[in-house]
Design a protein around this motif. Structure first.
Motif, PDB file in Angstrom:
ATOM      1  N   SER A  68       0.830  -1.125   0.021  1.00  0.00           N
ATOM      2  CA  SER A  68      -0.122  -0.043   0.048  1.00  0.00           C
ATOM      3  C   SER A  68       0.786   1.358  -0.072  1.00  0.00           C
ATOM      4  O   SER A  68       0.456   2.366  -0.457  1.00  0.00           O
ATOM      5  CB  SER A  68      -0.885   0.155   1.252  1.00  0.00           C
ATOM      6  N   ALA A  69       2.159   1.141   0.441  1.00  0.00           N
ATOM      7  CA  ALA A  69       3.053   2.312   0.422  1.00  0.00           C
ATOM      8  C   ALA A  69       4.182   2.159  -0.800  1.00  0.00           C
ATOM      9  O   ALA A  69       4.160   3.273  -1.406  1.00  0.00           O
ATOM     10  CB  ALA A  69       3.794   2.555   1.813  1.00  0.00           C
ATOM     11  N   GLY A  70       4.628   1.128  -0.828  1.00  0.00           N
ATOM     12  CA  GLY A  70       5.522   1.099  -1.985  1.00  0.00           C
ATOM     13  C   GLY A  70       6.689   1.554  -1.846  1.00  0.00           C
ATOM     14  O   GLY A  70       7.301   2.286  -0.837  1.00  0.00           O
ATOM     15  N   VAL A  71       7.856   1.365  -2.826  1.00  0.00           N
ATOM     16  CA  VAL A  71       9.200   1.730  -2.569  1.00  0.00           C
ATOM     17  C   VAL A  71       9.117   3.119  -3.418  1.00  0.00           C
ATOM     18  O   VAL A  71       8.652   3.283  -4.515  1.00  0.00           O
ATOM     19  CB  VAL A  71      10.169   0.967  -3.398  1.00  0.00           C
ATOM     20  N   TYR A  72       9.644   4.198  -2.562  1.00  0.00           N
ATOM     21  CA  TYR A  72       9.373   5.688  -3.382  1.00  0.00           C
ATOM     22  C   TYR A  72      10.748   6.037  -3.598  1.00  0.00           C
ATOM     23  O   TYR A  72      10.993   6.825  -4.687  1.00  0.00           O
ATOM     24  CB  TYR A  72       9.006   6.486  -2.275  1.00  0.00           C
ATOM     25  N   SER A  73      11.927   5.553  -3.152  1.00  0.00           N
ATOM     26  CA  SER A  73      13.336   6.115  -3.249  1.00  0.00           C
ATOM     27  C   SER A  73      14.381   4.919  -3.084  1.00  0.00           C
ATOM     28  O   SER A  73      14.160   4.061  -2.350  1.00  0.00           O
ATOM     29  CB  SER A  73      13.712   7.269  -2.660  1.00  0.00           C
ATOM     30  N   VAL A  74      15.244   4.860  -3.788  1.00  0.00           N
ATOM     31  CA  VAL A  74      16.527   4.063  -3.805  1.00  0.00           C
ATOM     32  C   VAL A  74      17.611   4.662  -3.907  1.00  0.00           C
ATOM     33  O   VAL A  74      17.672   5.677  -4.753  1.00  0.00           O
ATOM     34  CB  VAL A  74      16.379   2.556  -4.901  1.00  0.00           C
TER      35      VAL A  74
END
Length: 399
Positions: A68-74
């Motif tokens: 529901s949040a996910g990966v936003y930055s790497v």
């Protein structure tokens, strides 16, 4: 006068050398490993993937953050070694090991930042020896980064505009174990020690517990940050932060109460910012119809407009500058990647592969590859304007 984006040579735009498919949701961010032939990408469903940049195949993937949040930055960096940091909209940043068979199945550690917004994290950047056009210093000239300990200065009721005393300093071996992120109070900026999962300082730093009227409150949400260590700061971390009202602030942790400088180059939210390899300037994009190139005057602590480029369509979600300081690129809402000559500010190419909003663009540490990612679930690899081989004979200046 603002310039209109027009590539000088009207030649067909190049195609990507490879398209990496496998994600099942929008790809929010991507980054190269600084020394291994690996590319990492994070998607909105929480998947973090590692790709081989030679074979263009998936090496491994993990479910890094809640769907529901996910990966936003790497983010990856030389100081992290064989590790990568992922940021999710679940209030955490996680560190993953890079093993022989790919990413570690479980995070090495988790930093609970309690931040749930859309501001991508930033590792601390130092002046790069890869910028070939005449750097004023190299990474070896930069002292270990220093930051004030927030709890110490606040407990003593220090004046937030004064430089912290020497015994209030926290010194670390390098800048790459720290990251900047928009704060739990989303108009503030926080600097974290990621290895110890400890918040180091909050900007602006209040001299009391009352932070309801701090100077960034009226600027809205912090939308983008870039942490760096300029040569002139003798090892102290600086941060550029961009806000919902279109403004950008320049912070020095020695003066945590107020920014060194404040400018407003965007008429709508400033969404992305990148600093060059010398830490002497950068590029920013926002929800409006312009890209801005700027310089940093370190002795004066001021930000100066260098180039304003008008766009045909509004919305720049990501910006990047190649390590050799020759090329800059932007990722647009209109599905386009735009490439510029960073020194002159003129447009070089408009890349039209993606079929949905582009979310980020990044360059490899050797400046040979560029990667773009999009809501169309793909990552594209590009070879553009390859850097010239470095001369075997180094020319040095003498007095």
């Amino acid at each position: 006068m603002a310039s209109i984006e027009q590539p000088r040579r009207r030649r067909p735009p190049p195609d990507p050398i490879a398209v990496l498919r496998g994600h099942r949701a929008a790809v929010n961010d991507t980054c190269f490993h600084p020394s291994l032939p690996l590319l990492f990408s994070g998607a909105a469903d929480g998947e973090l993937r590692a790709w081989d940049t030679a074979s263009h195949r998936t090496v491994s993937s993990v479910w890094a953050h809640a769907g529901s949040a996910g990966v936003y930055s790497v983010a990856a960096g030389a100081g992290l070694g064989n590790k990568i940091i992922s940021q999710g909209r679940d209030g955490t940043c996680k560190c993953w090991g890079i093993e022989e068979d790919g990413l570690s199945r479980k995070p090495l550690f988790t930093v609970k930042t309690s931040t749930y917004h859309f501001c991508k994290m930033s590792l601390v950047k130092s002046p790069s020896t890869d910028a070939r056009s005449g750097s004023s210093c190299s990474t070896s000239d930069v002292e270990p980064p220093r930051v004030s300990i927030e709890q110490n200065t606040e407990s003593r009721g220090a004046n937030p505009t004064e430089a912290p005393q020497e015994h209030d300093q926290c010194t670390t071996s390098n800048g790459h174990n720290m990251l900047a992120i928009a704060g739990q109070e989303s108009s503030q900026v926080e600097l974290w020690d990621i290895t110890n999962a400890r918040k180091i300082i909050t900007l602006p730093q209040a001299c009391s517990a009352d932070t309801t009227d701090h100077p960034t409150k009226r600027k809205g949400l912090c939308m983008a940050v870039q942490a760096f260590i300029p040569c002139e700061s003798v090892g102290y971390v600086n941060i550029l932060s961009s806000y919902e009202d279109g403004s950008t602030l320049w912070w020095d942790v020695r003066k945590p109460g107020l920014p060194l400088s404040s400018v407003k180059y965007h008429s709508e939210s400033a969404l992305s910012i990148a600093i060059d390899g010398f830490c002497n300037g950068g590029i920013s994009g926002g929800a409006d119809d312009k890209v801005v190139m700027f310089t940093l005057d370190h002795p004066k602590g001021t930000i100066t407009l260098r180039k304003e480029i008008e766009l045909e369509r509004s919305g720049i979600a990501g910006t990047a500058i190649r390590p050799d300081n020759k090329i800059a690129a932007t990722a647009g809402w209109d599905h386009r990647i735009r490439v510029y000559n960073y020194n002159k500010g003129n447009a070089l190419a408009v890349l039209k592969y993606h079929s949905d909003s582009c979310n980020a663009v990044t360059f490899s540490s050797d400046s040979k590859l560029m990667a773009s990612c999009s809501a169309d679930t793909t990552v594209a690899l590009w070879e553009l304007y390859p850097p010239k081989p470095q001369s075997k004979v180094e020319i040095t200046q003498t007095d």
